[in-house]
Design a protein around this motif. Structure first.
Motif, PDB file in Angstrom:
ATOM      1  N   ASN A  68       6.884 -43.779 -58.848  1.00 27.99           N
ATOM      2  CA  ASN A  68       6.418 -43.216 -57.586  1.00 27.99           C
ATOM      3  C   ASN A  68       7.086 -41.926 -57.128  1.00 27.99           C
ATOM      4  O   ASN A  68       6.679 -41.358 -56.121  1.00 27.99           O
ATOM      5  CB  ASN A  68       6.651 -44.214 -56.443  1.00 27.99           C
ATOM      6  CG  ASN A  68       5.541 -45.219 -56.344  1.00 27.99           C
ATOM      7  OD1 ASN A  68       5.767 -46.318 -55.908  1.00 27.99           O
ATOM      8  ND2 ASN A  68       4.345 -44.848 -56.754  1.00 27.99           N
ATOM      9  N   LYS A 125       0.348 -56.621 -56.177  1.00 29.91           N
ATOM     10  CA  LYS A 125       1.193 -57.589 -55.485  1.00 29.91           C
ATOM     11  C   LYS A 125       0.335 -58.825 -55.244  1.00 29.91           C
ATOM     12  O   LYS A 125      -0.514 -58.856 -54.341  1.00 29.91           O
ATOM     13  CB  LYS A 125       1.743 -56.974 -54.206  1.00 29.91           C
ATOM     14  CG  LYS A 125       2.686 -55.807 -54.542  1.00 29.91           C
ATOM     15  CD  LYS A 125       3.545 -55.373 -53.385  1.00 29.91           C
ATOM     16  CE  LYS A 125       2.709 -54.711 -52.335  1.00 29.91           C
ATOM     17  NZ  LYS A 125       3.518 -54.197 -51.219  1.00 29.91           N
ATOM     18  N   ALA A 133      -2.222 -53.715 -52.905  1.00 31.43           N
ATOM     19  CA  ALA A 133      -1.609 -54.638 -51.931  1.00 31.43           C
ATOM     20  C   ALA A 133      -2.728 -55.344 -51.176  1.00 31.43           C
ATOM     21  O   ALA A 133      -3.226 -56.391 -51.599  1.00 31.43           O
ATOM     22  CB  ALA A 133      -0.681 -53.856 -51.010  1.00 31.43           C
ATOM     23  N   ASN A 134      -3.200 -54.746 -50.073  1.00 33.16           N
ATOM     24  CA  ASN A 134      -4.311 -55.353 -49.326  1.00 33.16           C
ATOM     25  C   ASN A 134      -5.684 -54.855 -49.773  1.00 33.16           C
ATOM     26  O   ASN A 134      -6.698 -55.303 -49.251  1.00 33.16           O
ATOM     27  CB  ASN A 134      -4.140 -55.091 -47.821  1.00 33.16           C
ATOM     28  CG  ASN A 134      -2.928 -55.824 -47.278  1.00 33.16           C
ATOM     29  OD1 ASN A 134      -2.602 -56.921 -47.751  1.00 33.16           O
ATOM     30  ND2 ASN A 134      -2.246 -55.235 -46.319  1.00 33.16           N
ATOM     31  N   GLY A 135      -5.685 -53.932 -50.685  1.00 32.70           N
ATOM     32  CA  GLY A 135      -6.956 -53.484 -51.259  1.00 32.70           C
ATOM     33  C   GLY A 135      -7.634 -52.361 -50.489  1.00 32.70           C
ATOM     34  O   GLY A 135      -8.761 -51.977 -50.813  1.00 32.70           O
ATOM     35  N   GLN A 136      -6.951 -51.807 -49.500  1.00 32.82           N
ATOM     36  CA  GLN A 136      -7.567 -50.756 -48.682  1.00 32.82           C
ATOM     37  C   GLN A 136      -7.893 -49.509 -49.498  1.00 32.82           C
ATOM     38  O   GLN A 136      -9.007 -48.985 -49.422  1.00 32.82           O
ATOM     39  CB  GLN A 136      -6.616 -50.384 -47.537  1.00 32.82           C
ATOM     40  CG  GLN A 136      -6.638 -51.348 -46.396  1.00 32.82           C
ATOM     41  CD  GLN A 136      -7.889 -51.151 -45.548  1.00 32.82           C
ATOM     42  OE1 GLN A 136      -8.351 -50.036 -45.355  1.00 32.82           O
ATOM     43  NE2 GLN A 136      -8.438 -52.240 -45.057  1.00 32.82           N
ATOM     44  N   ALA A 137      -6.907 -49.035 -50.243  1.00 33.48           N
ATOM     45  CA  ALA A 137      -7.105 -47.802 -51.012  1.00 33.48           C
ATOM     46  C   ALA A 137      -8.233 -48.002 -52.029  1.00 33.48           C
ATOM     47  O   ALA A 137      -9.143 -47.169 -52.154  1.00 33.48           O
ATOM     48  CB  ALA A 137      -5.811 -47.398 -51.710  1.00 33.48           C
ATOM     49  N   ASP A 145      -5.075 -46.626 -59.923  1.00 36.20           N
ATOM     50  CA  ASP A 145      -4.088 -46.386 -58.857  1.00 36.20           C
ATOM     51  C   ASP A 145      -2.779 -47.084 -59.218  1.00 36.20           C
ATOM     52  O   ASP A 145      -2.732 -47.914 -60.135  1.00 36.20           O
ATOM     53  CB  ASP A 145      -4.618 -46.856 -57.498  1.00 36.20           C
ATOM     54  CG  ASP A 145      -3.911 -46.153 -56.328  1.00 36.20           C
ATOM     55  OD1 ASP A 145      -3.129 -45.208 -56.557  1.00 36.20           O
ATOM     56  OD2 ASP A 145      -4.135 -46.556 -55.173  1.00 36.20           O
ATOM     57  N   ASP A 146      -1.733 -46.723 -58.465  1.00 37.77           N
ATOM     58  CA  ASP A 146      -0.410 -47.268 -58.788  1.00 37.77           C
ATOM     59  C   ASP A 146      -0.238 -48.707 -58.305  1.00 37.77           C
ATOM     60  O   ASP A 146       0.172 -49.575 -59.065  1.00 37.77           O
ATOM     61  CB  ASP A 146       0.705 -46.373 -58.214  1.00 37.77           C
ATOM     62  CG  ASP A 146       0.646 -46.183 -56.701  1.00 37.77           C
ATOM     63  OD1 ASP A 146      -0.401 -46.470 -56.074  1.00 37.77           O
ATOM     64  OD2 ASP A 146       1.656 -45.733 -56.116  1.00 37.77           O
ATOM     65  N   LEU A 159       7.748 -53.008 -52.802  1.00 38.57           N
ATOM     66  CA  LEU A 159       8.470 -52.899 -54.069  1.00 38.57           C
ATOM     67  C   LEU A 159       8.693 -51.417 -54.347  1.00 38.57           C
ATOM     68  O   LEU A 159       7.729 -50.650 -54.420  1.00 38.57           O
ATOM     69  CB  LEU A 159       7.627 -53.534 -55.178  1.00 38.57           C
ATOM     70  CG  LEU A 159       8.169 -53.452 -56.586  1.00 38.57           C
ATOM     71  CD1 LEU A 159       9.533 -54.141 -56.701  1.00 38.57           C
ATOM     72  CD2 LEU A 159       7.172 -54.092 -57.559  1.00 38.57           C
TER      73      LEU A 159
HETATM   74  P1  5GP Z   1      -3.463 -51.227 -50.335  1.00 33.52           P
HETATM   75  O1  5GP Z   1      -4.378 -50.122 -49.932  1.00 33.52           O
HETATM   76  O2  5GP Z   1      -3.932 -52.033 -51.510  1.00 33.52           O
HETATM   77  O3  5GP Z   1      -3.077 -52.105 -49.182  1.00 33.52           O
HETATM   78  O4  5GP Z   1      -2.112 -50.527 -50.785  1.00 33.52           O
HETATM   79  C1  5GP Z   1      -2.121 -49.705 -51.902  1.00 33.52           C
HETATM   80  C2  5GP Z   1      -1.473 -48.387 -51.626  1.00 33.52           C
HETATM   81  O5  5GP Z   1      -0.322 -48.533 -50.809  1.00 33.52           O
HETATM   82  C3  5GP Z   1      -1.025 -47.805 -52.934  1.00 33.52           C
HETATM   83  O6  5GP Z   1      -1.789 -46.645 -53.186  1.00 33.52           O
HETATM   84  C4  5GP Z   1       0.451 -47.494 -52.768  1.00 33.52           C
HETATM   85  O7  5GP Z   1       0.622 -46.109 -52.657  1.00 33.52           O
HETATM   86  C5  5GP Z   1       0.864 -48.148 -51.473  1.00 33.52           C
HETATM   87  N1  5GP Z   1       1.660 -49.378 -51.663  1.00 33.52           N
HETATM   88  C6  5GP Z   1       1.301 -50.639 -51.300  1.00 33.52           C
HETATM   89  N2  5GP Z   1       2.282 -51.510 -51.538  1.00 33.52           N
HETATM   90  C7  5GP Z   1       3.288 -50.808 -52.072  1.00 33.52           C
HETATM   91  C8  5GP Z   1       4.599 -51.172 -52.542  1.00 33.52           C
HETATM   92  O8  5GP Z   1       5.050 -52.327 -52.502  1.00 33.52           O
HETATM   93  N3  5GP Z   1       5.355 -50.171 -53.050  1.00 33.52           N
HETATM   94  C9  5GP Z   1       4.914 -48.889 -53.114  1.00 33.52           C
HETATM   95  N4  5GP Z   1       5.731 -47.996 -53.659  1.00 33.52           N
HETATM   96  N5  5GP Z   1       3.695 -48.503 -52.673  1.00 33.52           N
HETATM   97  C10 5GP Z   1       2.886 -49.453 -52.163  1.00 33.52           C
END
Ligand code: 5GP
Length: 191
Positions: A27, A156, A128-132, A124-125, A20
């Motif tokens: 962003n 998401k 998604a998968n929760g890694q960050a 955080d912004d 997205l």
């Molecule tokens: P996760 O670590 O939860 O898989 O992903 C989170 C990180 O990935 C966020 O810090 C963000 O920067 C980036 N991210 C994940 N999905 C999206 C998305 O759909 N759009 C944007 N702009 N950033 C995302």
């Protein structure tokens, strides 16, 4: 958060791979009025005595700094994604796989910026998968600080990060939860 959902519907762009794009207000270009409302909402959702906000570079920083103004101007600490000569103290580290870049990298915070006396809110912004978020929670646990909860601007809901973090018993609040886009249309989970 209705204002945020309306903005995502108006200006968010859905890309291939479940990405997205919200670069016109969150962003890349940042809408400060919206970020102030986001900060107020985080304060309402986390009324506890929070002493520091932890986020991760880069997109989390602007969101967290504006939010901090509604938490009595507490310090914001951001995890760094690369090692540098400026990081010269004892370090807390964790590993993260980037959702958008598909690469594994280390994140770092100097130990002196997260103490066992702290009550931490992570901001955080995206989730998604929760890694960050997992990496940031790891840093808090490594510091001995108390994790109050995690505030996310956009979750998401069709990826498993939210479930993973909530299953850990962490207080997670997402201001907008985007459901699996059907026919390219965005809709939100009722909260
Ligand atoms: P996760 O670590 O939860 O898989 O992903 C989170 C990180 O990935 C966020 O810090 C963000 O920067 C980036 N991210 C994940 N999905 C999206 C998305 O759909 N759009 C944007 N702009 N950033 C995302």
């Amino acid at each position: 958060m209705k204002l945020l959902e309306e903005r995502i519907l108006k200006d968010g762009v859905l890309k291939d791979g479940g990405i997205l794009k919200v670069d016109s207000f969150l962003n890349h270009q940042m809408d400060i009025g919206l970020l102030q409302e986001i900060g107020k909402e985080f304060r309402r959702l986390f009324p506890e005595n929070i002493t520091r906000i932890l986020t991760i570079e880069a997109s989390g920083i602007g969101i967290a700094t504006i939010a901090a103004q509604y938490f009595d101007n507490i310090p914001v600490v951001f995890a760094k994604k690369s090692m540098s000569k400026n990081l010269d103290g004892d370090l807390l580290t964790s590993k993260v796989i980037s959702y958008t870049k598909g690469l594994e990298f280390d994140i770092f915070v100097e130990k002196k910026f997260l103490s066992p006396d702290d009550n931490i809110l992570i901001i955080d912004d995206f989730l998604a998968n929760g890694q960050a978020l997992n990496g940031l929670i790891d840093l808090v646990n490594g510091s001995g600080a108390n994790l109050i909860g995690c505030g996310i601007v956009i979750e998401k809901g069709f990826q498993d990060g939210g479930q993973i973090i909530r299953d850990k018993g962490v207080h997670l609040e997402s201001l907008a939860i985007v459901e699996d886009p059907k026919d390219g249309k965005l809709c939100f989970r009722k909260q």
